[in-house]
Design a protein around this motif. Sequence first.
Motif, PDB file in Angstrom:
ATOM      1  N   ILE A 251       0.849  -1.191   0.000  1.00  0.00           N
ATOM      2  CA  ILE A 251       0.000   0.000   0.000  1.00  0.00           C
ATOM      3  C   ILE A 251       0.885   1.242   0.000  1.00  0.00           C
ATOM      4  N   ALA A 252       0.507   2.238  -0.782  1.00  0.00           N
ATOM      5  CA  ALA A 252       1.288   3.467  -0.882  1.00  0.00           C
ATOM      6  C   ALA A 252       1.385   4.152   0.481  1.00  0.00           C
ATOM      7  N   GLU A 253       2.489   4.871   0.669  1.00  0.00           N
ATOM      8  CA  GLU A 253       2.750   5.501   1.957  1.00  0.00           C
ATOM      9  C   GLU A 253       1.646   6.484   2.353  1.00  0.00           C
ATOM     10  N   ASP A 254       1.148   7.277   1.411  1.00  0.00           N
ATOM     11  CA  ASP A 254       0.129   8.269   1.771  1.00  0.00           C
ATOM     12  C   ASP A 254      -1.154   7.602   2.257  1.00  0.00           C
ATOM     13  N   ARG A 255      -1.507   6.476   1.648  1.00  0.00           N
ATOM     14  CA  ARG A 255      -2.694   5.745   2.110  1.00  0.00           C
ATOM     15  C   ARG A 255      -2.448   5.124   3.484  1.00  0.00           C
ATOM     16  N   CYS A 256      -1.229   4.679   3.726  1.00  0.00           N
ATOM     17  CA  CYS A 256      -0.896   4.146   5.047  1.00  0.00           C
ATOM     18  C   CYS A 256      -1.021   5.230   6.116  1.00  0.00           C
ATOM     19  N   ARG A 257      -0.544   6.428   5.797  1.00  0.00           N
ATOM     20  CA  ARG A 257      -0.642   7.532   6.759  1.00  0.00           C
ATOM     21  C   ARG A 257      -2.111   7.893   7.030  1.00  0.00           C
ATOM     22  N   THR A 258      -2.930   7.872   5.987  1.00  0.00           N
ATOM     23  CA  THR A 258      -4.347   8.152   6.169  1.00  0.00           C
ATOM     24  C   THR A 258      -5.008   7.108   7.060  1.00  0.00           C
ATOM     25  N   TRP A 259      -4.725   5.855   6.781  1.00  0.00           N
ATOM     26  CA  TRP A 259      -5.297   4.770   7.576  1.00  0.00           C
ATOM     27  C   TRP A 259      -4.847   4.861   9.019  1.00  0.00           C
ATOM     28  N   LEU A 260      -3.560   5.103   9.239  1.00  0.00           N
ATOM     29  CA  LEU A 260      -3.024   5.179  10.593  1.00  0.00           C
ATOM     30  C   LEU A 260      -3.635   6.348  11.361  1.00  0.00           C
ATOM     31  N   GLY A 261      -3.861   7.467  10.676  1.00  0.00           N
ATOM     32  CA  GLY A 261      -4.499   8.608  11.321  1.00  0.00           C
ATOM     33  C   GLY A 261      -5.907   8.278  11.789  1.00  0.00           C
ATOM     34  N   GLU A 262      -6.660   7.547  10.966  1.00  0.00           N
ATOM     35  CA  GLU A 262      -8.008   7.163  11.350  1.00  0.00           C
ATOM     36  C   GLU A 262      -7.985   6.137  12.485  1.00  0.00           C
ATOM     37  N   TRP A 263      -7.024   5.235  12.420  1.00  0.00           N
ATOM     38  CA  TRP A 263      -6.868   4.268  13.523  1.00  0.00           C
ATOM     39  C   TRP A 263      -6.640   5.010  14.840  1.00  0.00           C
ATOM     40  N   LEU A 264      -5.780   6.012  14.838  1.00  0.00           N
ATOM     41  CA  LEU A 264      -5.492   6.759  16.063  1.00  0.00           C
ATOM     42  C   LEU A 264      -6.722   7.485  16.582  1.00  0.00           C
ATOM     43  N   GLN A 265      -7.578   7.969  15.673  1.00  0.00           N
ATOM     44  CA  GLN A 265      -8.827   8.597  16.112  1.00  0.00           C
ATOM     45  C   GLN A 265      -9.660   7.623  16.941  1.00  0.00           C
ATOM     46  N   ILE A 266      -9.691   6.377  16.490  1.00  0.00           N
ATOM     47  CA  ILE A 266     -10.449   5.353  17.212  1.00  0.00           C
ATOM     48  C   ILE A 266      -9.766   5.004  18.527  1.00  0.00           C
ATOM     49  N   SER A 267      -8.496   4.677  18.447  1.00  0.00           N
ATOM     50  CA  SER A 267      -7.771   4.195  19.613  1.00  0.00           C
ATOM     51  C   SER A 267      -7.735   5.222  20.740  1.00  0.00           C
TER      52      SER A 267
END
Length: 294
Positions: A251-267
């Motif tokens: 997965i491209a880095e920018d998509r990984c950063r987007t996903w990780l940001g949303e994960w942190l919102q949840i966590s």
Amino acid sequence: MRNTIVSWIVISPASMSCTQSSRKAGLRMLWADAKKARRIKANMLKHNIKFHQLSYREMEHLRQFRRDVIKCLFLGIISIPPFANYLVFLLMYLFPRQLLIRHFWTPKQQADFLDIYHAVRKQSHPEILTCLERTIPVISDAGLRWHLTELCSKAQRGTQPAVNDILVLRECFSDHPLGMNHLQALQLKVLSQAMLLTPHLPPFLLRSRLKNHTTVIHQLDKALAKLGIGELTSQEVKSACYLRGLNSTHIAEDRCRTWLGEWLQISCSLKEAELSLLLHNVVLFSTNYIGTRH
């Protein structure tokens, strides 16, 4: 024992695919990791600092170094009997993924092994969703039943859930039937597989390991939110995503950063009593993300 293990790794047939220079580089990285871990632990002892009070990179370094040490200790144990060194050489040749730490994998091996590990944990996803569906009739709140039904349906249709789709279910995962202390033996086994933990243990040990593992991820998330995702290198971002259930190798880095940001919102919105939701989120939030479907 340390010198013996290091010498095995240097001369073992399992590492023949690596050049001599890459093996030396692996040893240097391992030695540097050990020294850094020692400095962190010494600083913790000197200033009475707890694990969750460390910076994100210090916490992640200790977490990963502990996993590496466990592999080394396993090699040390099986080499104790006389002439067992020959068996160790053969085992490392046959099972480099299981017995050699990441410093001694070639780049191709690293990509291949991460794919293999993810395939193992992905096998548990359908059963985890099935377990969630089975609990829906037990939930007393009609609104929560509807939301969980919708979430499971989205997962099965291949739709990525939104952050609010996850967070609205916090209450379900804080007590019966999906709270950490209420999970059944089958749920504990498949969730352990999803977290790349051995499922072949008694339920009380599985529950304890899942609690500890999920708590560490939660603590890492809080430290990462404080640091900021923008401060992470590309490799750090991909490693963080992989730990949390996403096969980030493709997965491209920018998509990984987007996903990780949303994960942190949840966590970072969850309390300690709601960490069962974070545990299930490893599946719910990763299985249908862009680039992960085959």
